[in-house]
Design an enzyme around this catalytic site. Sequence first.
Site, mmCIF file in Angstrom:
data_model
loop_
_atom_site.group_PDB
_atom_site.id
_atom_site.type_symbol
_atom_site.label_atom_id
_atom_site.label_comp_id
_atom_site.label_asym_id
_atom_site.label_seq_id
_atom_site.Cartn_x
_atom_site.Cartn_y
_atom_site.Cartn_z
ATOM 1 N N GLU A 175 48.610 30.639 35.771
ATOM 2 C CA GLU A 175 47.650 31.479 36.487
ATOM 3 C C GLU A 175 46.343 31.497 35.688
ATOM 4 O O GLU A 175 46.330 31.921 34.529
ATOM 5 C CB GLU A 175 48.225 32.891 36.601
ATOM 6 N N CYS A 197 45.802 38.241 42.177
ATOM 7 C CA CYS A 197 47.144 37.705 41.899
ATOM 8 C C CYS A 197 47.599 36.760 43.002
ATOM 9 O O CYS A 197 48.325 35.805 42.750
ATOM 10 C CB CYS A 197 48.128 38.843 41.702
ATOM 11 N N GLY A 248 50.359 43.771 37.116
ATOM 12 C CA GLY A 248 49.707 43.135 35.976
ATOM 13 C C GLY A 248 50.326 41.783 35.698
ATOM 14 O O GLY A 248 50.837 41.124 36.610
ATOM 15 N N SER A 249 50.306 41.389 34.437
ATOM 16 C CA SER A 249 50.764 40.042 34.088
ATOM 17 C C SER A 249 52.296 39.949 34.107
ATOM 18 O O SER A 249 52.997 40.952 33.897
ATOM 19 C CB SER A 249 50.241 39.674 32.709
ATOM 20 N N THR A 250 52.789 38.744 34.317
ATOM 21 C CA THR A 250 54.230 38.512 34.322
ATOM 22 C C THR A 250 54.809 38.834 32.946
ATOM 23 O O THR A 250 55.906 39.389 32.828
ATOM 24 C CB THR A 250 54.513 37.057 34.729
ATOM 25 N N GLY A 275 55.170 42.497 32.653
ATOM 26 C CA GLY A 275 56.212 42.853 33.621
ATOM 27 C C GLY A 275 57.600 42.602 33.048
ATOM 28 O O GLY A 275 58.512 43.435 33.191
ATOM 29 N N GLU A 284 54.577 44.155 40.384
ATOM 30 C CA GLU A 284 53.733 43.206 41.114
ATOM 31 C C GLU A 284 53.070 42.336 40.060
ATOM 32 O O GLU A 284 52.187 42.805 39.347
ATOM 33 C CB GLU A 284 52.659 43.937 41.930
ATOM 34 N N LYS A 324 48.132 55.205 34.444
ATOM 35 C CA LYS A 324 47.221 54.663 33.419
ATOM 36 C C LYS A 324 46.400 53.523 34.010
ATOM 37 O O LYS A 324 46.941 52.500 34.412
ATOM 38 C CB LYS A 324 47.993 54.114 32.226
#
Length: 477
Positions: A386, A289, A233-235, A238, A255, A181
């Site tokens: 971030e 990132c 993507g974002s933490t 994740g 990641e 996706k």
Amino acid sequence: MTFEYAPAPESRSIVDIKAKYGHFIDGKFVPGKKHFATINPATEEVLSQISLGGQSDVDKAVLAAQKAYTKSWSKLSGKERGKYLYRIARILQERAREFAVLETLDNGKPIRETRDIDIPLVAAHFFYHAGWADKLDYAGLGKSPQPHGVAGQIIPWNFPLLMLAWKVAPALATGNTVVLKPAETTSLTALLFAEVCQQAELPDGVVNIVTGDGSTGAAIVNHPGIHKIAFTGSTDVGKRIARAIAGTSKKATLELGGKGANIVFDDAPLDETVEGIVNGIFFNQGHVCCAGSRLILQEGIADELIEKLKVRMAKIRVGDPLDKNTDLGAINSKEQLLKIQELAIAGDAEGAQRWSPACTLSAKGFWFAPTIFTGVTQAHRIAREEIFGPVLSVLTFRTPQEAIEKANNTPFGLSAGVWSEKGSRILWATQQLRAGVVWANTFNKFDPTSPFGGYKESGWGREGGKHGLAAYLKEGK
Ligand code: NDP
């Protein structure tokens, strides 16, 4: 005497964007039910309508991937799989300009970067993994390591096609099939990649692409037919994925975010360092990132280096991403622009000093001038969170130990940079830094042979290199 650059726009006539796209399932484009617009973030022009994938689309894609895994892909020898990967890599090279223009239109990043960095690296990832396909017995995972089955892959918007390559190339080389996706705002190059799969005559169902939003991603993650998840993507997302698969047998690589420290010692060559700092934070509008978003300067050289940096930043050309002279393009979405603006305002409120060069930003589209904050302390939000935009937070240190403590004082651990003339100091610093990648006297260098990944909240596992293969294979005997 000053020189002005004449406009040098790349033609967009090479791309053929359809009014509407479906999903790519079992080797064919199938129409979706609901759609959403994808826009050019530099102009807000609607480029196309993208299908919003639901549970039934994900079910069909997983079924196609399972069928392809058992009927064709897992039966092929590594050598035969490698031939497909080489073919895909060569087609990507042939169609590189088309991909570069499309990526720039959909993402907002400068054509200079899509043309010279993203797309060449995409092809390099397929070539590299094509080479591994028939050599997996030598990957350090025992004899005849086996694929997991169907990989569910969810990618972000900052390097759309490159993240696809990071995920699809190792999955295919190791014998897995894929349901991928792309991010909601940047689906177009993934859909063009689907055409490349057709052109390369990849067996139906080996690569399936379901477009959509976060709910589509969650449907892939939670699908019982998925054996391995690869997410960038974002933490926050994740962590949600980690919670969703806890207690299942699904494997995952995550990641996630970063807040990379770029440490400059007082013996560093300052002019060269300035180039590295600019590349570290302003490359890809700072939507990286592993960006060097915290600059940690030794006190003795701080003022001189900041002055040099400001002079250099005044030369950054912000504007039309399709212009070959542009250095800094558009912010990928209104949502991301609002996030950058919010954090920059927090920086002002917490007492840091903001500076940007004079630059004219278009009223249409999403733009943010290259920015530095000086006088930043560890407690400031702009030192801890971030920002994912062209914003650099500058801190200072007196002793090498203090630099390391500041660099490691973050929940993340993805990247870092060290600038010094002394090899011994670089080796000492790199051993102390808790970051997955540490660059010495350079920044933001990527290569498919080199593993990439993080510590702490920056994620699990590695992608690229020999280490990246391990995530897609069960150990052999
Ligand atoms: P997300 O983590 O939300 O998006 C990454 C991918 O995951 C997208 O394809 C997204 O779909 C999908 N997704 C969203 N929710 C879910 C879910 N619940 N389950 C499965 N997949 C999901 O990042 P954002 O795009 O929202 O960016 C937010 C912030 O994340 C940025 O400001 C930046 O700080 C950070 N980020 C970090 C990246 C990195 O490389 N480490 C890359 C991108 C962002 P959709 O696009 O449709 O929402």
